[in-house]
Write a protein that holds these residues in place. Structure first.
Motif, PDB file in Angstrom:
ATOM      1  N   ASN A 139       6.014  19.283  -0.878  1.00 52.41           N
ATOM      2  CA  ASN A 139       7.169  18.535  -0.455  1.00 52.41           C
ATOM      3  C   ASN A 139       7.102  17.328   0.559  1.00 52.41           C
ATOM      4  O   ASN A 139       6.666  17.697   1.788  1.00 52.41           O
ATOM      5  CB  ASN A 139       8.207  19.379  -0.115  1.00 52.41           C
ATOM      6  N   PHE A 140       7.112  16.002   0.264  1.00 57.99           N
ATOM      7  CA  PHE A 140       7.213  14.978   1.083  1.00 57.99           C
ATOM      8  C   PHE A 140       8.486  14.856   1.957  1.00 57.99           C
ATOM      9  O   PHE A 140       8.366  14.177   3.122  1.00 57.99           O
ATOM     10  CB  PHE A 140       6.979  13.631   0.606  1.00 57.99           C
ATOM     11  N   GLY A 141       9.440  15.753   1.748  1.00 57.13           N
ATOM     12  CA  GLY A 141      10.686  15.700   2.658  1.00 57.13           C
ATOM     13  C   GLY A 141      11.483  14.359   2.351  1.00 57.13           C
ATOM     14  O   GLY A 141      11.504  13.780   1.308  1.00 57.13           O
ATOM     15  N   GLN A 142      12.216  14.074   3.309  1.00 58.51           N
ATOM     16  CA  GLN A 142      13.258  12.998   3.120  1.00 58.51           C
ATOM     17  C   GLN A 142      12.490  11.428   3.589  1.00 58.51           C
ATOM     18  O   GLN A 142      11.899  11.304   4.640  1.00 58.51           O
ATOM     19  CB  GLN A 142      14.319  12.955   3.848  1.00 58.51           C
ATOM     20  N   VAL A 143      12.296  10.536   2.475  1.00 58.20           N
ATOM     21  CA  VAL A 143      11.499   9.516   2.599  1.00 58.20           C
ATOM     22  C   VAL A 143      12.503   8.435   2.119  1.00 58.20           C
ATOM     23  O   VAL A 143      13.140   8.335   1.232  1.00 58.20           O
ATOM     24  CB  VAL A 143      10.169   9.352   1.827  1.00 58.20           C
ATOM     25  N   ALA A 144      12.774   7.474   3.226  1.00 57.85           N
ATOM     26  CA  ALA A 144      13.909   6.407   2.751  1.00 57.85           C
ATOM     27  C   ALA A 144      13.142   5.455   1.569  1.00 57.85           C
ATOM     28  O   ALA A 144      11.849   5.112   1.622  1.00 57.85           O
ATOM     29  CB  ALA A 144      14.021   5.363   4.135  1.00 57.85           C
ATOM     30  N   LEU A 145      13.942   4.823   0.743  1.00 57.89           N
ATOM     31  CA  LEU A 145      13.493   3.750  -0.326  1.00 57.89           C
ATOM     32  C   LEU A 145      12.749   3.065   0.414  1.00 57.89           C
ATOM     33  O   LEU A 145      13.178   2.271   1.522  1.00 57.89           O
ATOM     34  CB  LEU A 145      14.907   3.390  -1.048  1.00 57.89           C
ATOM     35  N   GLY A 146      11.594   2.335  -0.270  1.00 53.72           N
ATOM     36  CA  GLY A 146      10.829   1.176   0.277  1.00 53.72           C
ATOM     37  C   GLY A 146       9.985   2.018   1.357  1.00 53.72           C
ATOM     38  O   GLY A 146       8.887   1.012   1.543  1.00 53.72           O
ATOM     39  N   GLN A 147      10.034   2.946   1.965  1.00 48.35           N
ATOM     40  CA  GLN A 147       9.147   3.470   2.899  1.00 48.35           C
ATOM     41  C   GLN A 147       8.099   4.041   2.153  1.00 48.35           C
ATOM     42  O   GLN A 147       8.052   4.507   1.098  1.00 48.35           O
ATOM     43  CB  GLN A 147       9.933   4.386   4.020  1.00 48.35           C
ATOM     44  N   ARG A 148       6.875   4.617   2.660  1.00 49.01           N
ATOM     45  CA  ARG A 148       5.912   5.420   2.200  1.00 49.01           C
ATOM     46  C   ARG A 148       5.413   6.304   3.366  1.00 49.01           C
ATOM     47  O   ARG A 148       5.587   6.194   4.386  1.00 49.01           O
ATOM     48  CB  ARG A 148       4.815   4.477   1.932  1.00 49.01           C
ATOM     49  N   THR A 149       5.063   7.596   2.647  1.00 55.34           N
ATOM     50  CA  THR A 149       4.464   8.522   3.430  1.00 55.34           C
ATOM     51  C   THR A 149       3.299   9.124   3.071  1.00 55.34           C
ATOM     52  O   THR A 149       3.184   9.117   1.514  1.00 55.34           O
ATOM     53  CB  THR A 149       5.674   9.518   3.917  1.00 55.34           C
ATOM     54  N   ASP A 150       2.387   9.574   3.569  1.00 54.30           N
ATOM     55  CA  ASP A 150       0.861  10.261   3.124  1.00 54.30           C
ATOM     56  C   ASP A 150       0.893  11.647   3.179  1.00 54.30           C
ATOM     57  O   ASP A 150       1.240  12.030   4.384  1.00 54.30           O
ATOM     58  CB  ASP A 150      -0.126   9.227   3.505  1.00 54.30           C
ATOM     59  N   ALA A 151       0.163  12.067   2.631  1.00 58.32           N
ATOM     60  CA  ALA A 151      -0.322  13.438   2.826  1.00 58.32           C
ATOM     61  C   ALA A 151      -1.963  13.659   2.457  1.00 58.32           C
ATOM     62  O   ALA A 151      -2.400  12.838   1.202  1.00 58.32           O
ATOM     63  CB  ALA A 151       0.353  14.475   1.632  1.00 58.32           C
ATOM     64  N   PHE A 152      -2.410  14.403   3.089  1.00 57.93           N
ATOM     65  CA  PHE A 152      -4.017  14.518   2.707  1.00 57.93           C
ATOM     66  C   PHE A 152      -4.354  15.815   2.538  1.00 57.93           C
ATOM     67  O   PHE A 152      -3.945  16.926   3.258  1.00 57.93           O
ATOM     68  CB  PHE A 152      -4.720  14.206   4.133  1.00 57.93           C
TER      69      PHE A 152
END
Length: 171
Positions: free
Chosen positions: A97-110
């Protein structure tokens, strides 16, 4: 076995190639190759000089059971917490689960993909939307997720780190 016969000049050498095709089972197998030399002393190795060949048939595989090792750069929990701020693997749901991510933002998981076998493991990744599992034909990929690299080879007893990016563009 290639080069199963022929004439060899004095002092010369010749390579013999042995190819293993579709072993009958996984595990170790042993076979013998006998090299016979014409006009040699008959009492000296009557069946020919024996060379024992060994091979071990393996299947490539990746580790899938140790979630703490696979998601070692992220939090691993048994149950989903009320609030997820960073990528978290939830064991009960088998979900990253990437959690809460704002529209247009990005988050990475490895993710650490490990090869416990004794041979190279070729990996091809594919994103399949959960609602499309079981209906693979004609599925549309979710552009919010990316996997990098999409294909790779993991040497024996090694691992590769795969980056999964979540970049929501709509609700």
């Amino acid at each position: 076995l290639s080069r199963s016969g022929g004439i060899l000049a004095p002092g010369a050498s010749e390579k013999v190639f042995v190819e293993v095709t579709e072993p009958a089972k996984l595990g170790k197998e042993v076979a013998s190759v006998f090299i016979d030399v014409e006009f040699r002393e008959p009492s000296d190795n009557p069946a020919g000089v024996e060379y024992i060949l060994g091979v071990e048939a393996c299947r490539p595989r990746i580790s899938t059971s140790n979630m703490k090792a696979i998601f070692c750069q992220h939090k691993v929990v048994n149950q989903a917490p009320k609030l997820i701020l960073n990528p978290t693997f939830i064991v009960d749901n088998n979900q990253l689960n990437f959690g809460q991510v704002a529209l247009g933002q990005r988050t990475d998981a490895f993710v650490h993909i490990s090869n416990p076998s004794r041979i190279d493991c070729e990996v091809n990744t594919k994103l399949i939307p959960k609602k499309s599992i079981g209906k693979i034909k004609g599925l549309s990929m979710d552009p919010s997720f990316e996997i990098s690299p999409p294909t790779f080879v993991i040497p024996p007893h090694d691992y590769k780190i795969v980056k999964i990016t979540f970049h929501p563009s709509s609700c």
